[in-house]
Design an enzyme around this catalytic site. Structure first.
Site, PDB file in Angstrom:
ATOM      1  N   GLY A  54      77.532-108.018 -40.450  1.00 53.90           N
ATOM      2  CA  GLY A  54      76.193-108.531 -40.197  1.00 53.90           C
ATOM      3  C   GLY A  54      75.740-108.192 -38.795  1.00 53.90           C
ATOM      4  CB  CYS A  81      82.269-105.794 -39.297  1.00 55.81           C
ATOM      5  SG  CYS A  81      81.440-105.275 -37.777  1.00 55.81           S
ATOM      6  CE1 TYR A  82      78.220-112.813 -36.810  1.00 54.97           C
ATOM      7  CE2 TYR A  82      78.448-113.541 -39.089  1.00 54.97           C
ATOM      8  CZ  TYR A  82      78.053-113.785 -37.779  1.00 54.97           C
ATOM      9  OH  TYR A  82      77.500-114.999 -37.436  1.00 54.97           O
ATOM     10  CG  HIS A 168      81.667-101.465 -41.684  1.00 55.42           C
ATOM     11  ND1 HIS A 168      81.040-102.525 -42.297  1.00 55.42           N
ATOM     12  CD2 HIS A 168      81.326-101.540 -40.371  1.00 55.42           C
ATOM     13  CE1 HIS A 168      80.340-103.207 -41.412  1.00 55.42           C
ATOM     14  NE2 HIS A 168      80.497-102.629 -40.230  1.00 55.42           N
ATOM     15  CD  GLU A 170      81.769-102.011 -45.725  1.00 57.65           C
ATOM     16  OE1 GLU A 170      80.872-102.578 -45.090  1.00 57.65           O
ATOM     17  OE2 GLU A 170      82.979-102.102 -45.441  1.00 57.65           O
ATOM     18  CG  ASP A 226      66.648 -95.231 -60.573  1.00 59.25           C
ATOM     19  OD1 ASP A 226      67.798 -94.782 -60.719  1.00 59.25           O
ATOM     20  OD2 ASP A 226      65.966 -95.047 -59.544  1.00 59.25           O
ATOM     21  CE  LYS A 367      68.268 -92.482 -57.935  1.00 58.73           C
ATOM     22  NZ  LYS A 367      66.953 -92.593 -58.606  1.00 58.73           N
TER      23      LYS A 367
END
Length: 511
Positions: A54, A81-82, A168, A170, A226, A367
């Site tokens: 964050g 992280c945060y 991070h 991710e 989409d 996507k």
């Protein structure tokens, strides 16, 4: 056995990436706001809790925080992280502003005996984005990894079953982030990886049937991947109760409205209603230069056209659209206190006067995940692999005021770019490719005569999910041929430039 992952969002631009990585590993995940009611969390019965990053500093007044009880539920917790700093503060460690901030790649050095870092290359590249750091370790924790600037880059407590990383895992830049997340979810939390797109389709179609009942649903069909996948999903779920509507805004690619209407009706067997509303869109955009105003005008105009359709077809209770997570996270903080980057015409709800309920089953997907759903539903690869196209269309690729003449210029340049991408067989190597018409005129020479015309910028990017992107290193022969064709064949453009900006710091679209 519990297989659900609860992600508490503190406003990171990457929160949904955490969810996506867990899904890729086969674990179902749900995002909650950081202040989620404990009763909701307990009812969800997760087998793992992840605290996101964050933009805040935990030591600031009114900084986002969690209930201390979350760390005492007996559920394994991973702070990113945060999220790491939240854990540290709750457990008695200090968090301070770092004199040496880390943004970008760093080398993580791993200490022996770490469960979280099991099998991770040592040292390993990780992606940092922080200005604060831990001052000391919480009780019962050990250091499992450090970098040149951060002593406590990874910490863990087997006794408490709590883990934290300052980087991070991710993002794709952390080379072994997947291994770290797998270690946490599979080996530490002992979850069962049983979630996939087939299950998503089954679950979502059931939810749509229960939500809709016998009512009808208007679907805003843009012509992109989409909304087309959503049309097939709605067809599977509720059949003729779905009313797909494709609107020609006058801001589509050249001849795209006719081509896509043929595709929808003949190839996909969708009963699509086509509406030519190009006049009203272009009229309302006349003289408008602000990109935010353009998006809002286009959003309101879409709603007005859909309202007119409702008058024709009779009462409709639901409206469906193919909103994706990158649209949401750039527009508004939905789960946590993230920063607004730009608004999207299809984000932010519907006017109350319509009395419609929104159906947005893809709003927490990326996507490529929607493309995977399309494959499950039988959509052909040539359609699945179409590049993303913005909902506001060419209006946000024309910098400055929009006019029919400028749209035509851009349509011709865009046509040439797409033709050359296919000619050089590189279309499928690229996430998104387009031309931007700039509000800049330059001097040129054509046939010994002086010209003073527009500049066009070519934008080609590589990406996995649209959250981050890098510019495509295009072959010089391709750039040369494409630029020459645009300058020679498109009246109104006499100079072409190539955009080599990554995301971040730029966005993919210019507006």
């Amino acid at each position: 056995m519990k297989s659900k992952v609860a992600i508490l969002d503190f406003g990171s631009q990457y929160t949904q990436l955490i969810a996506r990585r867990t899904r890729e590993l086969g674990f179902f995940s749900v995002i909650h706001p950081f202040h989620v009611d404990l009763r909701v969390l307990k009812k969800d019965s997760p087998g793992a809790i992840i605290l996101s990053g964050g933009p805040s500093s935990i030591y600031e007044k009114n900084a986002p925080n969690i209930s201390a009880e979350i760390l005492n539920l007996g559920i394994p917790v991973l702070g990113i992280c945060y999220g790491l700093q939240v854990i540290a503060q709750h457990l008695g460690a200090g968090v301070i502003s770092s004199p040496n901030r880390e943004y970008g790649l760093a080398r993580l050095h791993i200490k022996e005996g770490s469960r979280l870092m099991k099998g991770v290359q040592n040292p390993s590249p990780v992606w940092m984005s922080h200005g604060d750091k831990l001052r000391n370790l919480p009780p019962d924790f050990i250091i499992s990894g450090f970098t040149g600037n951060t002593e406590f880059a990874a910490i863990e407590s087997g006794k408490r079953n709590i883990y934290g990383v300052q980087f991070h895992p991710e993002v794709v830049h952390t080379r072994e982030g997947e291994t770290i997340l797998r270690n946490f979810l599979l080996d530490i939390c002992r979850l069962v990886p049983d979630w996939n797109m087939k299950n998503f389709i089954e679950t979502t179609t059931g939810q749509i049937r229960r939500q809709v009942g016998s009512e009808r649903v208007i679907l805003g069909l843009s012509g992109g991947v989409d909304s087309t996948v959503l049309a097939l999903l709605l067809q599977k779920a509720i059949g003729d109760q779905s009313l797909p509507v494709f609107i020609d805004t006058g801001l589509l690619r050249k001849d795209e409205f006719t081509q896509l209407m043929n595709c929808f009706r003949n190839d996909l067997k969708l009963q699509v209603r086509g509406i030519d509303a190009s006049g009203i869109f272009l009229r309302r955009l006349k003289g408008v230069a602000s990109p935010e105003k353009k998006r809002k005008i286009i959003g309101r105009t879409f709603i007005d056209v859909f309202r007119d359709i409702q008058r024709e077809v009779g009462p409709v209770r639901f409206f469906a659209q193919g909103t994706l997570y990158p649209d949401v996270i750039e527009s508004v903080s939905v789960k946590g206190p993230s920063a607004t980057i730009k608004s999207h015409h299809n984000v932010g709800g519907l006017p109350r006067r319509l009395h419609w309920e929104l159906i947005e089953p893809f709003k927490e997907l990326f996507k490529d995940e929607v493309r995977a759903i399309g494959r499950e539903l039988g959509l052909k690869e040539r359609f699945i692999n179409r590049h993303p196209f913005p909902g506001p269309g060419l209006a946000v690729r024309i910098l400055g005021p929009v006019s029919a003449g400028r749209v035509k210029i851009l349509q011709e340049a865009d046509r040439i770019l797409i033709e050359e991408l296919h000619r050089f067989d590189i279309y499928d190597q690229i996430w998104q490719a387009f031309v931007v018409l700039l509000p800049v005129r330059t001097v040129g020479v054509m046939g010994d005569l002086r010209t003073y015309e527009n500049v066009a910028a070519i934008r080609l990017v590589e990406s996995i999910d649209g959250m981050t992107a890098d510019w495509y290193k295009a072959p010089p022969d391709f750039l040369n041929r494409t630029a020459n064709r645009i300058v020679n064949e498109v009246k109104g453009i006499n100079r072409v430039v190539y955009d080599i900006t990554s995301k971040p710091p730029g966005t993919i679209e210019w507006e």
